[in-house]
Design an enzyme around this catalytic site. Structure first.
Site, PDB file in Angstrom:
ATOM      1  CG  HIS A   1      -2.086  -1.261   1.162  1.00  0.00           C
ATOM      2  ND1 HIS A   1      -3.052  -1.118   2.173  1.00  0.00           N
ATOM      3  CD2 HIS A   1      -2.189  -2.266   0.497  1.00  0.00           C
ATOM      4  CE1 HIS A   1      -3.838  -1.972   1.796  1.00  0.00           C
ATOM      5  NE2 HIS A   1      -3.413  -2.880   0.882  1.00  0.00           N
TER       6      HIS A   1
ATOM      7  CB  CYS B   1      -6.282  -0.307   4.930  1.00  0.00           C
ATOM      8  SG  CYS B   1      -4.580  -0.911   4.914  1.00  0.00           S
TER       9      CYS B   1
ATOM     10  CB  CYS C   1      -2.189   1.676   6.050  1.00  0.00           C
ATOM     11  SG  CYS C   1      -1.419   0.921   4.380  1.00  0.00           S
TER      12      CYS C   1
ATOM     13  CD  GLU D   1      -1.954   4.414   3.114  1.00  0.00           C
ATOM     14  OE1 GLU D   1      -3.162   5.045   3.084  1.00  0.00           O
ATOM     15  OE2 GLU D   1      -1.449   3.729   2.345  1.00  0.00           O
TER      16      GLU D   1
END
Length: 156
Positions: A53, A83, A86, A55
């Site tokens: 992801h 999410c 993260c 992040e």
């Protein structure tokens, strides 16, 4: 010194560029002292890594750039609502501030919301769809796993 709006705009631009390369619309920047330390985009499409992801990629890059797993004093600016994975990583790294431009509600019509995961994680383990079991296994002979780590850490 840049403003939160500028950092969010940079995260959105990273996300737009990522769309152009076949990726998902997520970008993130890690900032410390008003300066961007690292950037990341969602790379699931190119790595097949479900944890890739924006992040997390920005956090990994920031940790490398700063030479520390601790990112105290840093903030993350993300194009979308982080999410749970993260957000947990940000907490583990010591990040003290997070801002995002697009909410889960904004992403819902496009299949880009993680609200259902947040709701699932709020339930007790026994009520979640994933089977989660604690089996307190200990090996005979060698030192307890955590005690071995503590001893090795003390030796430095």
């Amino acid at each position: 010194m840049s403003s939160p709006r500028n950092f969010l705009c940079e995260a959105i631009e990273l996300a737009r560029d990522n769309i152009s390369s076949g990726g998902r619309p997520f970008g993130a920047v890690v900032v410390r002292g008003g300066e961007v330390v690292a950037r990341g985009v969602n790379e699931i499409h190119s790595t097949n890594d479900p944890t890739s992801h924006a992040e997390l990629n920005a956090i990994r890059a920031a940790a490398m750039a700063l030479g520390s797993p601790r990112l105290d004093g840093c903030a993350v600016y993300a194009s979308g609502h982080p999410c749970p994975m993260c957000l947990a990583a940000m907490r583990l790294a010591g990040i003290g501030e997070v801002a995002y431009a697009y909410s889960n509600e904004d992403g819902e019509p496009f299949g880009l919301s993680t609200a259902a995961i947040y709701a699932e994680l709020a339930r007790p383990f026994a009520e979640q769809s994933m089977k989660i079991t604690h089996l307190p296994v200990r090996q005979e002979g060698p030192a307890d796993l955590y005690r071995a780590w503590q001893a090795a850490s003390a030796r430095g």
